[in-house]
Write a protein that holds these residues in place. Structure first.
Motif, short mmCIF file in Angstrom:
data_model
loop_
_atom_site.label_atom_id
_atom_site.label_comp_id
_atom_site.label_asym_id
_atom_site.label_seq_id
_atom_site.Cartn_x
_atom_site.Cartn_y
_atom_site.Cartn_z
N ALA A 105 -1.52 -4.46 1.93
CA ALA A 105 -2.78 -5.19 2.10
C ALA A 105 -3.64 -4.53 3.17
O ALA A 105 -4.87 -4.44 3.04
CB ALA A 105 -2.50 -6.65 2.46
N ALA A 106 -3.00 -4.03 4.23
CA ALA A 106 -3.74 -3.36 5.30
C ALA A 106 -4.35 -2.05 4.81
O ALA A 106 -5.48 -1.71 5.16
CB ALA A 106 -2.82 -3.11 6.49
N ILE A 107 -3.58 -1.31 4.01
CA ILE A 107 -4.12 -0.06 3.45
C ILE A 107 -5.35 -0.36 2.60
O ILE A 107 -6.38 0.32 2.71
CB ILE A 107 -3.04 0.67 2.62
CG1 ILE A 107 -1.89 1.12 3.53
CG2 ILE A 107 -3.64 1.87 1.90
CD1 ILE A 107 -0.68 1.62 2.77
N LEU A 108 -5.24 -1.38 1.75
CA LEU A 108 -6.39 -1.78 0.92
C LEU A 108 -7.55 -2.22 1.80
O LEU A 108 -8.70 -1.83 1.57
CB LEU A 108 -5.97 -2.91 -0.02
CG LEU A 108 -7.11 -3.54 -0.83
CD1 LEU A 108 -7.69 -2.55 -1.83
CD2 LEU A 108 -6.61 -4.80 -1.56
N ALA A 109 -7.25 -3.03 2.81
CA ALA A 109 -8.31 -3.55 3.68
C ALA A 109 -9.09 -2.43 4.35
O ALA A 109 -10.32 -2.47 4.43
CB ALA A 109 -7.70 -4.48 4.73
N LYS A 110 -8.38 -1.42 4.82
CA LYS A 110 -9.07 -0.32 5.48
C LYS A 110 -9.97 0.42 4.49
O LYS A 110 -11.09 0.84 4.84
CB LYS A 110 -8.06 0.65 6.09
CG LYS A 110 -8.72 1.70 6.98
CD LYS A 110 -7.71 2.51 7.78
CE LYS A 110 -8.42 3.50 8.70
NZ LYS A 110 -7.47 4.32 9.48
N GLN A 111 -9.52 0.56 3.25
CA GLN A 111 -10.33 1.25 2.24
C GLN A 111 -11.60 0.48 1.89
O GLN A 111 -12.63 1.08 1.57
CB GLN A 111 -9.51 1.47 0.96
CG GLN A 111 -8.23 2.27 1.15
CD GLN A 111 -8.47 3.58 1.87
OE1 GLN A 111 -9.32 4.38 1.49
NE2 GLN A 111 -7.72 3.81 2.95
N VAL A 112 -11.55 -0.85 1.94
CA VAL A 112 -12.72 -1.66 1.55
C VAL A 112 -13.52 -2.12 2.77
O VAL A 112 -14.45 -2.92 2.64
CB VAL A 112 -12.30 -2.87 0.69
CG1 VAL A 112 -11.59 -2.40 -0.56
CG2 VAL A 112 -11.44 -3.87 1.46
#
Length: 217
Positions: A105-112
Motif C-alpha cells: 500500500a505504501a509503494i502504491l501511495a508513493k506512486q500516486v
C-alpha cells in the motif's frame, strides 16, 4: 489534512469500510487498495469493488497470491476449519498479511502522491493477531519511512475502539446503514449481518447489540 491524499487498505468489511468513510471525511482525495491473495471468498473483492464504485473512490486490486502459497490458514484454505483453541491464535490468522499489505500500500501511495495510509487494524476487539497491535504499526511506519525515504503517516482510526464504538463511529460518519447492509465481515462469505455463527459475525453482532442498546437508553 483536508488538503492531502490518503490510500485506504480496503477489504470491503465493516472495519475497513468505516475507515474509508473516515478518510473521506478527513482527506481531500482518497484511494482504496484491495489485495487478492486467493482468499477463501472471492466475494470479498467483489464487495470492495462495488463499494468503491458506489462511493466514487478510485480502487486498485493487487495480486498477492504468493501469500496464499506461503501462509495457509482458514482464510486461504477451504479444507482448514475456522476455529480457535485457548491460548493460541485462531486458524484465520494469515502470517505476515498486514506487513505485506501495508508495504505494498505504501509503494502504491508513493506512486500516486499520497502521504497518508489508513488501515482498520484494532487492538481492542481483536483475535490476538500480532500484526494488529499498535506497537507493530508504529514500528512499521518508521520502517516504511526509512525504506522509501518518504514521510508516510499511518492512521489507525479504530485502534483503541471496541466493536460497539466502531459502530458509533460509522453512525457519526452517517454511514451506519451503509456499513451494516453492504459490507462483508463474515468468514463464511455472507454479506451484511452474516452467518451469525463465525467469530467475525459474533464479534460484529455483539458490538452492534451493545451500541443499539446504548442508543435506546
Amino acid at each position: 489534512m483536508k488538503n492531502e491524499k490518503a490510500v485506504v487498505v480496503f477489504s470491503g468489511g465493516q472495519d475497513s469500510t468505516t475507515c474509508l468513510f473516515w478518510a473521506m471525511e478527513n482527506f481531500k482525495e482518497v484511494e482504496a487498495v484491495t489485495f487478492n491473495y486467493n482468499q477463501r471468498h472471492k466475494l470479498e473483492i467483489e464487495v470492495a469493488e462495488n463499494i468503491a464504485k458506489e462511493l466514487g473512490i478510485k480502487h486498485t486490486v493487487l495480486d498477492m497470491s504468493l501469500l496464499n502459497q506461503l501462509a495457509p490458514s482458514a482464510l486461504t484454505r477451504e479444507d482448514i476449519d475456522i476455529e480457535q483453541e485457548d491460548g493460541e491464535l485462531p486458524s484465520t490468522f494469515v502470517e505476515g498479511r498486514n506487513l505485506l499489505f501495508m508495504s505494498f500500500a505504501a509503494i502504491l501511495a508513493k506512486q500516486v502522491g499520497a502521504r497518508h495510509l489508513v488501515t482498520g487494524v484494532c487492538e481492542t476487539d481483536f483475535s490476538g493477531y500480532p500484526d494488529c497491535r499498535d506497537v507493530f504499526i508504529k514500528s512499521l511506519n518508521v520502517t516504511l519511512n526509512l525504506a522509501m525515504d518518504n514521510p508516510f503517516v499511518v492512521h489507525t482510526p479504530l485502534m483503541w475502539l471496541d466493536k460497539a464504538e466502531t459502530w458509533k463511529l460509522a453512525d457519526e460518519l452517517n454511514a451506519f446503514q451503509f456499513v451494516r447492509e453492504k459490507t462483508l465481515t463474515c468468514y463464511n462469505g455472507i454479506i451484511a449481518d452474516g452467518c451469525g455463527e463465525c467469530p467475525a459475525c459474533e464479534l460484529r453482532k455483539r458490538g452492534l447489540d451493545i451500541y443499539l442498546s446504548g442508543k435506546e437508553v
